[in-house]
Each structure stands twice: as structure tokens, then as C-alpha cells.
Design an enzyme around this catalytic site. Structure first.
Site, PDB file in Angstrom:
ATOM      1  N   CYS A 148       4.130   8.884  -6.870  1.00  0.00           N
ATOM      2  CA  CYS A 148       4.821   9.183  -5.601  1.00  0.00           C
ATOM      3  C   CYS A 148       6.274   9.604  -5.797  1.00  0.00           C
ATOM      4  O   CYS A 148       6.899  10.126  -4.873  1.00  0.00           O
ATOM      5  CB  CYS A 148       4.731   7.993  -4.655  1.00  0.00           C
ATOM      6  SG  CYS A 148       3.043   7.549  -4.255  1.00  0.00           S
TER       7      CYS A 148
ATOM      8  N   HIS B 219      10.585   8.478   0.804  1.00  0.00           N
ATOM      9  CA  HIS B 219       9.142   8.543   0.542  1.00  0.00           C
ATOM     10  C   HIS B 219       8.438   7.783   1.669  1.00  0.00           C
ATOM     11  O   HIS B 219       8.871   6.698   2.060  1.00  0.00           O
ATOM     12  CB  HIS B 219       8.852   7.908  -0.815  1.00  0.00           C
ATOM     13  CG  HIS B 219       7.387   7.731  -1.082  1.00  0.00           C
ATOM     14  ND1 HIS B 219       6.465   8.724  -0.836  1.00  0.00           N
ATOM     15  CD2 HIS B 219       6.681   6.672  -1.561  1.00  0.00           C
ATOM     16  CE1 HIS B 219       5.258   8.291  -1.160  1.00  0.00           C
ATOM     17  NE2 HIS B 219       5.369   7.052  -1.599  1.00  0.00           N
TER      18      HIS B 219
ATOM     19  N   ASN C  20       0.614   8.102   3.348  1.00  0.00           N
ATOM     20  CA  ASN C  20       1.294   8.260   2.065  1.00  0.00           C
ATOM     21  C   ASN C  20       0.670   9.426   1.304  1.00  0.00           C
ATOM     22  O   ASN C  20      -0.429   9.300   0.769  1.00  0.00           O
ATOM     23  CB  ASN C  20       1.188   6.956   1.259  1.00  0.00           C
ATOM     24  CG  ASN C  20       1.938   7.030  -0.063  1.00  0.00           C
ATOM     25  OD1 ASN C  20       2.321   8.116  -0.512  1.00  0.00           O
ATOM     26  ND2 ASN C  20       2.136   5.885  -0.694  1.00  0.00           N
TER      27      ASN C  20
HETATM   28  N1  COA Z   1      -7.171  -4.227   7.571  1.00  0.00           N
HETATM   29  C1  COA Z   1      -7.174  -5.509   7.927  1.00  0.00           C
HETATM   30  N2  COA Z   1      -6.806  -6.500   7.101  1.00  0.00           N
HETATM   31  C2  COA Z   1      -6.424  -6.177   5.872  1.00  0.00           C
HETATM   32  C3  COA Z   1      -6.395  -4.840   5.430  1.00  0.00           C
HETATM   33  C4  COA Z   1      -6.797  -3.843   6.329  1.00  0.00           C
HETATM   34  N3  COA Z   1      -6.803  -2.551   6.015  1.00  0.00           N
HETATM   35  N4  COA Z   1      -5.966  -4.809   4.151  1.00  0.00           N
HETATM   36  C5  COA Z   1      -5.721  -6.085   3.795  1.00  0.00           C
HETATM   37  N5  COA Z   1      -6.024  -6.906   4.834  1.00  0.00           N
HETATM   38  C6  COA Z   1      -5.900  -8.358   4.881  1.00  0.00           C
HETATM   39  C7  COA Z   1      -5.993  -9.001   3.532  1.00  0.00           C
HETATM   40  O1  COA Z   1      -7.339  -9.153   3.135  1.00  0.00           O
HETATM   41  C8  COA Z   1      -5.311 -10.330   3.764  1.00  0.00           C
HETATM   42  O2  COA Z   1      -6.216 -11.194   4.404  1.00  0.00           O
HETATM   43  P1  COA Z   1      -6.208 -12.773   4.070  1.00  0.00           P
HETATM   44  O3  COA Z   1      -4.868 -13.265   4.512  1.00  0.00           O
HETATM   45  O4  COA Z   1      -7.340 -13.263   4.908  1.00  0.00           O
HETATM   46  O5  COA Z   1      -6.424 -12.864   2.602  1.00  0.00           O
HETATM   47  C9  COA Z   1      -4.230  -9.983   4.777  1.00  0.00           C
HETATM   48  O6  COA Z   1      -4.621  -8.725   5.371  1.00  0.00           O
HETATM   49  C10 COA Z   1      -2.847  -9.840   4.154  1.00  0.00           C
HETATM   50  O7  COA Z   1      -2.970  -9.050   2.985  1.00  0.00           O
HETATM   51  P2  COA Z   1      -1.710  -8.558   2.184  1.00  0.00           P
HETATM   52  O8  COA Z   1      -2.137  -7.669   1.085  1.00  0.00           O
HETATM   53  O9  COA Z   1      -0.851  -9.749   1.824  1.00  0.00           O
HETATM   54  O10 COA Z   1      -0.973  -7.730   3.341  1.00  0.00           O
HETATM   55  P3  COA Z   1       0.439  -7.085   3.357  1.00  0.00           P
HETATM   56  O11 COA Z   1       1.181  -7.565   4.508  1.00  0.00           O
HETATM   57  O12 COA Z   1       1.122  -7.154   2.022  1.00  0.00           O
HETATM   58  O13 COA Z   1       0.098  -5.558   3.643  1.00  0.00           O
HETATM   59  C11 COA Z   1      -0.006  -3.520   2.431  1.00  0.00           C
HETATM   60  C12 COA Z   1      -0.683  -4.839   2.715  1.00  0.00           C
HETATM   61  C13 COA Z   1      -0.828  -2.770   1.405  1.00  0.00           C
HETATM   62  C14 COA Z   1       0.045  -2.724   3.731  1.00  0.00           C
HETATM   63  C15 COA Z   1       1.436  -3.778   1.949  1.00  0.00           C
HETATM   64  O14 COA Z   1       1.445  -4.754   0.936  1.00  0.00           O
HETATM   65  C16 COA Z   1       2.082  -2.542   1.430  1.00  0.00           C
HETATM   66  O15 COA Z   1       2.280  -1.580   2.135  1.00  0.00           O
HETATM   67  N6  COA Z   1       2.463  -2.550   0.139  1.00  0.00           N
HETATM   68  C17 COA Z   1       3.041  -1.405  -0.461  1.00  0.00           C
HETATM   69  C18 COA Z   1       1.944  -0.459  -0.869  1.00  0.00           C
HETATM   70  C19 COA Z   1       2.451   0.918  -1.130  1.00  0.00           C
HETATM   71  O16 COA Z   1       3.271   1.402  -0.399  1.00  0.00           O
HETATM   72  N7  COA Z   1       1.931   1.535  -2.186  1.00  0.00           N
HETATM   73  C20 COA Z   1       2.295   2.837  -2.545  1.00  0.00           C
HETATM   74  C21 COA Z   1       3.662   2.828  -3.143  1.00  0.00           C
HETATM   75  S1  COA Z   1       4.099   4.431  -3.545  1.00  0.00           S
END
Ligand code: COA
Length: 324
Positions: free
Chosen positions: A113, A251, A281
């Protein structure tokens, strides 16, 4: 001698996939996706559309906006992690498609990215050292091809698109500074297996899943910290205060990461170009897509000070301070 952004362009595939569409495909909700990421919809390439297919119209728009012709382009730096072929690289394919004069360098840069910022930094050096008088810098991706559509933790995030800029030599500073970083100790936090050299029986078990693999909450933390540091580094290099920034062009990974960087810069969200709700993204395409959106709707004006930043798998990250 300086380089300056002379024109911008963008292109998105026609097909739009909304959060509602994803609700019907996997165990997720529109409310969860909006709340955790800010994404509402994203564009996904048709089966016959490749990364270079998306890049070509974006490049043509940037060339037209710069007031030059394809045959004036003497260098192409193409950022992508989803190339059409192993080789020739996407830059070479685009050179032929656009009808650029053959002979100048055309190559691809892979930094996930952060790819567009890496490509911009390289092209800036070509222009400033007089090796090139008209460089095309592209960020284009078909991340839908490396997305596991049964994995709700990644499928909601990534999408397809292309953006481009033309860099030309200028008397006044345009690209003020570029700042690139990488830290391979985080290589397992966000990656896509299935590399050509590991496509042997010896790696069969680990390479089976040729899709984006991510520990989302870890990526989130490292991204916020790294971006916070690199924006300070960019301002310090030009001895500028954060109050000098007219527009943050970040980004577009997650609205909460964007908000954290804006807070760090004490910048109201009205001074941030945000497209994540419509684009998702798009990896290396995301910064030039956002830049083009801000330029074409008239928010970004000539003379404005822009801070571009990105973070990606590797991990890689970077920033560029630009007088548009
Ligand atoms: N829909 C519903 N629930 C979801 C889900 C979805 N699409 N994806 C994950 N969950 C759930 C998980 O299973 C977890 O459930 P649990 O508490 O029962 O175990 C809960 O939501 C929280 O998961 P978590 O991964 O801790 O959520 P988060 O708040 O960190 O959000 C992201 C997840 C991926 C949105 C977030 O971490 C993020 O944006 N990270 C950066 C990723 C990124 O930008 N990557 C590219 C960089 S260039």
C-alpha cells in the site's frame, strides 16, 4: 532543479460492491463495516479487467491534465502488487499501450500500500537529476484477485482502482521531500503468500492460500504509530509547522487510522481528503485516487501544501511533502 506534479488522473472499475452486497455473501453487517473501517462501497474489476487495463485511462487523464502527449513521457514508474504478468512489468505494458516513445525506462515498484509513495520518490529523483523531463507515476491494483472472499476480516477492506500523476521539471519546489521506510520484522503481520519462487511442493502447505493474510488489530497499531512519526519527519525536513499543511492526502485503509493521523497533525477532518467510504483500500492506487479526487473537485489548488502518507504490508510506510 525540482519536480512538480503537472497533472493527475484516476480510474475505477464500473462494478460497485456495497456493504449490503457483502452482508449477503458473508457473516458481516453494514453497520460493523462502517463503524470499524468507514467503508460503504468499493469498486471491483470485471473478470476481463487487469491492473494495466485500469491504469491506462488513469494515465491518459493525468497526461491530458498535465498538457503533455503520451510521446512526451520518458519514464514510467508503476506501483503495484497485483501485476498482469510476472514480466514484462506493468510499466512496460503501459508504455506500449499509451504509445509513449520507446527507449525511456519503465519499471514497477512493489511496496504494497506504500507503493505509490515509493514510486513517486523514485520518479522525483529521475526528474530532479535531469534523467527525465516527463515522468508518469502510477499506482494501480486488482486486490480483489488476492482477496479470500470467504474471509470477512479482509474481504470487506480491499478493492480495485488506479491513479496516476505526471511529474515535470520546475523552477520552484514541487515535491519538497519524500520519506520512505520499511521494517521486515513485521513481515508476517500483513502478507500475501503464493510468490513465484515459492511455488514448489516444498512450500505447498503454507502457500496453498494465495490470499491476503492479516492480523488486523496489530496492523492498526503499527500503522498509527509509524504514520504519526513519518508525518513529523516530513515536516521537520522542510522546517515547517503542521499549521502550514493545507491538505492531508492519506492512504485510504481505514477512517480510524486516517483520523488518528489528522489528530496527530492537529488538522480538522475538513482538511483531509477522504475517499475510503467509496473506494475501500485500493493499496498502491489509494493515494493517487484521493489526490485526483481533491484536485478535480477543486479543493486542492495550485500552491497548496499537501502531505501524502501511506502504510502497507512488509511493513512499508512513507510520506511526501508536496507544494501542488
Ligand atoms: N464483520 C463483523 N464482525 C467482524 C468482521 C466483519 N467483517 N471482521 C471481524 N469481525 C469480528 C471479529 O471476529 C471479532 O469478534 P470477536 O470479538 O467475537 O472475536 C470482532 O469483530 C473484533 O475483531 P477485531 O479484529 O479485533 O476488530 P477491529 O476493531 O480491530 O477491526 C479491522 C478489524 C480489520 C477493521 C481493523 O483491525 C483494521 O482496520 N486494521 C487495519 C487493517 C488495515 O488497514 N490493513 C491494511 C493496511 S495497508
Amino acid at each position: 532543479m525540482y519536480s512538480q506534479i503537472a497533472g493527475t488522473g484516476a480510474h475505477l472499475p464500473e462494478k460497485i460492491v456495497t456493504n449490503g452486497d457483502l452482508e449477503r455473501m458473508m457473516d458481516t453487517t453494514d453497520a460493523w463495516i462502517r463503524d470499524r473501517t468507514g467503508i460503504e462501497r468499493r469498486h471491483i474489476a470485471a473478470d476481463h479487467e487487469t491492473t494495466v487495463d485500469l491504469a491506462e485511462p488513469a494515465a491518459r487523464r493525468a497526461i491530458e491534465a498535465a498538457g503533455v502527449r503520451p510521446e512526451d513521457i520518458d519514464c514510467i514508474v508503476f506501483a503495484t502488487s497485483t501485476p498482469d504478468y510476472v514480466f514484462p512489468n506493468c510499466g512496460v505494458l503501459l508504455q506500449q499501450r499509451l504509445g509513449c516513445r520507446p527507449g525511456g525506462p519503465a519499471f514497477s515498484v512493489e511496496a504494497a500500500c506504500s507503493g505509490f509513495l515509493y514510486a513517486l520518490a523514485v520518479a522525483d529523483k529521475f526528474v530532479r537529476t535531469s534523467d527525465s523531463s516527463c515522468a508518469l507515476v502510477v499506482g494501480a491494483e486488482t486486490f480483489s484477485r488476492i482477496t479470500d472472499w470467504s474471509d470477512r476480516s479482509t474481504a470487506i477492506l480491499f478493492a480495485d482502482g488506479a491513479g496516476a500523476v505526471v511529474l515535470r521539471p520546475a523552477e520552484r519546489p514541487g515535491i519538497l521531500s519524500t520519506h520512505l521506510h520499511a521494517d521486515g520484522s513485521y513481515k508476517d503481520m500483513l502478507y500475501c503468500p503464493g510468490g513465484v519462487s515459492r511455488d514448489t511442493p516444498a512450500f505447498a502447505s503454507e502457500e496453498r492460500r494465495k490470499a491476503i493474510t492479516m492480523t488486523g488489530n496489530e496492523v492498526f497499531k503499527v500503522a498509527v504509530t509509524s504514520l504519526g512519526k513519518v508525518v513529523d519527519e516530513a515536516l521537520a525536513a522542510s522546517r515547517l509547522d503542521r499549521s502550514a499543511i493545507d491538505w492531508l492526502v492519506p492512504h485510504q485503509a481505514n477512517i480510524r487510522i486516517i483520523q488518528a493521523t489528522a489528530r496527530k497533525l492537529d488538522l480538522p477532518m475538513e482538511r483531509v481528503i477522504v475517499t475510503v467510504q467509496d473506494h475501500g483500500n485500493t493499496s498502491a492506487a489509494s493515494v493517487p485516487l484521493a489526490l485526483d479526487a481533491g484536485v478535480r473537485d477543486g479543493r486542492i489548488k495550485r500552491g497548496d501544501l499537501l502531505l501524502l502518507e501511506a502504510f502497507g504490508g512488509g511493513v512499508t510506510w512513507g510520506a511526501a511533502l508536496v507544494r501542488y
